[in-house]
Design an enzyme around this catalytic site. Sequence first.
Site, PDB file in Angstrom:
ATOM      1  N   LYS A  79     -57.055 -34.994 -22.534  1.00  6.71           N
ATOM      2  CA  LYS A  79     -55.818 -35.024 -23.303  1.00  6.71           C
ATOM      3  C   LYS A  79     -54.807 -35.852 -22.535  1.00  6.71           C
ATOM      4  O   LYS A  79     -54.897 -35.992 -21.309  1.00  6.71           O
ATOM      5  CB  LYS A  79     -55.266 -33.613 -23.503  1.00  6.71           C
ATOM      6  CG  LYS A  79     -54.359 -33.468 -24.705  1.00  6.71           C
ATOM      7  CD  LYS A  79     -55.134 -33.392 -26.009  1.00  6.71           C
ATOM      8  CE  LYS A  79     -54.243 -33.078 -27.181  1.00  6.71           C
ATOM      9  NZ  LYS A  79     -54.998 -32.879 -28.424  1.00  6.71           N
ATOM     10  N   GLY A 179     -45.209 -24.235 -40.003  1.00  2.00           N
ATOM     11  CA  GLY A 179     -45.353 -25.650 -39.660  1.00  2.00           C
ATOM     12  C   GLY A 179     -46.086 -26.390 -40.752  1.00  2.00           C
ATOM     13  O   GLY A 179     -47.282 -26.177 -40.955  1.00  2.00           O
ATOM     14  N   VAL A 180     -45.375 -27.250 -41.491  1.00  2.00           N
ATOM     15  CA  VAL A 180     -46.009 -27.977 -42.596  1.00  2.00           C
ATOM     16  C   VAL A 180     -45.864 -29.480 -42.369  1.00  2.00           C
ATOM     17  O   VAL A 180     -45.536 -30.242 -43.263  1.00  2.00           O
ATOM     18  CB  VAL A 180     -45.432 -27.556 -43.971  1.00  2.00           C
ATOM     19  CG1 VAL A 180     -45.871 -26.149 -44.308  1.00  2.00           C
ATOM     20  CG2 VAL A 180     -43.897 -27.656 -43.992  1.00  2.00           C
ATOM     21  N   GLY A 181     -46.136 -29.889 -41.136  1.00  4.01           N
ATOM     22  CA  GLY A 181     -46.146 -31.303 -40.798  1.00  4.01           C
ATOM     23  C   GLY A 181     -47.469 -31.930 -41.130  1.00  4.01           C
ATOM     24  O   GLY A 181     -48.047 -31.704 -42.199  1.00  4.01           O
ATOM     25  N   LYS A 182     -48.015 -32.693 -40.177  1.00  2.00           N
ATOM     26  CA  LYS A 182     -49.206 -33.504 -40.449  1.00  2.00           C
ATOM     27  C   LYS A 182     -50.385 -32.655 -40.933  1.00  2.00           C
ATOM     28  O   LYS A 182     -51.079 -33.025 -41.875  1.00  2.00           O
ATOM     29  CB  LYS A 182     -49.600 -34.290 -39.197  1.00  2.00           C
ATOM     30  CG  LYS A 182     -48.633 -35.398 -38.850  1.00  2.00           C
ATOM     31  CD  LYS A 182     -49.247 -36.450 -37.953  1.00  2.00           C
ATOM     32  CE  LYS A 182     -49.522 -35.975 -36.559  1.00  2.00           C
ATOM     33  NZ  LYS A 182     -49.979 -37.061 -35.661  1.00  2.00           N
ATOM     34  N   VAL A 183     -50.630 -31.513 -40.293  1.00 10.87           N
ATOM     35  CA  VAL A 183     -51.782 -30.690 -40.654  1.00 10.87           C
ATOM     36  C   VAL A 183     -51.409 -29.634 -41.683  1.00 10.87           C
ATOM     37  O   VAL A 183     -52.127 -29.422 -42.667  1.00 10.87           O
ATOM     38  CB  VAL A 183     -52.382 -30.014 -39.403  1.00 10.87           C
ATOM     39  CG1 VAL A 183     -53.517 -29.074 -39.791  1.00 10.87           C
ATOM     40  CG2 VAL A 183     -52.886 -31.063 -38.415  1.00 10.87           C
ATOM     41  N   GLY A 184     -50.293 -28.970 -41.466  1.00 12.10           N
ATOM     42  CA  GLY A 184     -49.917 -27.859 -42.325  1.00 12.10           C
ATOM     43  C   GLY A 184     -49.814 -28.215 -43.792  1.00 12.10           C
ATOM     44  O   GLY A 184     -50.226 -27.440 -44.670  1.00 12.10           O
TER      45      GLY A 184
END
Length: 358
Positions: A79, A179-184
């Site tokens: 990472k 969390g409703v960003g890229k994945v959510g």
Amino acid sequence: MTDPFDLAPEHEQVVFANDPATGLRAIVAIHSTALGPALGGTRFHPYATTDAALRDVLDLSRGMSYKAALAGLDLGGGKAVIIGDPRTLKSEALLRAYGRFVQSLGGRYRTACDVGTFSVDMDQVARECDHVTGRTVAHGGAGDSSVLTAYGVFQGMRAAAEAAWGGTSLAGRTVGVAGVGKVGRHLVRHLVEDGADVVVTDPWQPALDTLVADHPEVRVVASTAALVAEPLDVYAPCALGGALTDEVVAVLRARVVCGAANNQLAHPGVEKSLADRGIVYAPDYCVNAGGLIQVADEIDPSGFSFERAQQRASGIFETTRDVLALAVRDGVSPALAADRLAEARMRDVGRLRGIWIS
């Protein structure tokens, strides 16, 4: 500052990069190459201290080793973190300087997207580096890896639902997504299509506005604290790590926890608290491997195939089912069961490759 040798004695390599001309300050942590070159995303985040960045990259890289092993990939775990606010610090010059840094590692580490970085950023990194995945489709890459990350989490959630209620459907279940960003946002789509009642929260209002425009049936609450107090069936942490604290578990009403965030447990004892309350916990590094599977498919000599990657990501259902069944059989936590499965593969394949792992 924490001594990396004390903090992560099992890591193979930790490398710091500094480029004053562009403002680049980065850390790459390679946890294990027992299964192959280390692959993991680059997180661009305004860490308060270098010590905080180091701890995060060490935890994340360790999780990547286990994630790759559970997903059956011939890849190790690594990472990277870039320290700073991507909204103000990110530039083509910085990304290209970062690419030169990754190139200097000779292929031991392959990078991709993570929080704060996107496929177009990987295109810039790739101008200086041969070891980049997660590039845009226009440049022969897999594109947005959050698509299959969300798909894999949904598959893991179906397996956890089976363990909790005996059926794999989320129809009629209330699922809280933090969390409703890229994945959510992609996960919400799968849940709505499956008939779930979805409740969400996110500190960034534009993300909520976009989601509600696409899914007006979704209900929004003001905060994570409000979300976990809801009468949920499933709680899905999909933001940053450490979401499952003692305080959260004490008020959580969900029967299942399954989300996309990495390193969800604030400390190892939290998982015991979940078990004591009868909550089925699907380990994050088991269910969120879809993105890793997606970008890893770019390495295939025949070129990237979304269909092939999606088929492989669908196997997260079986892996999660196996982990939860093993936990019940052996009377251990799901995380320990997942660790045992991953470590067995790293040990067996590592020995075949001539790498001794105790």
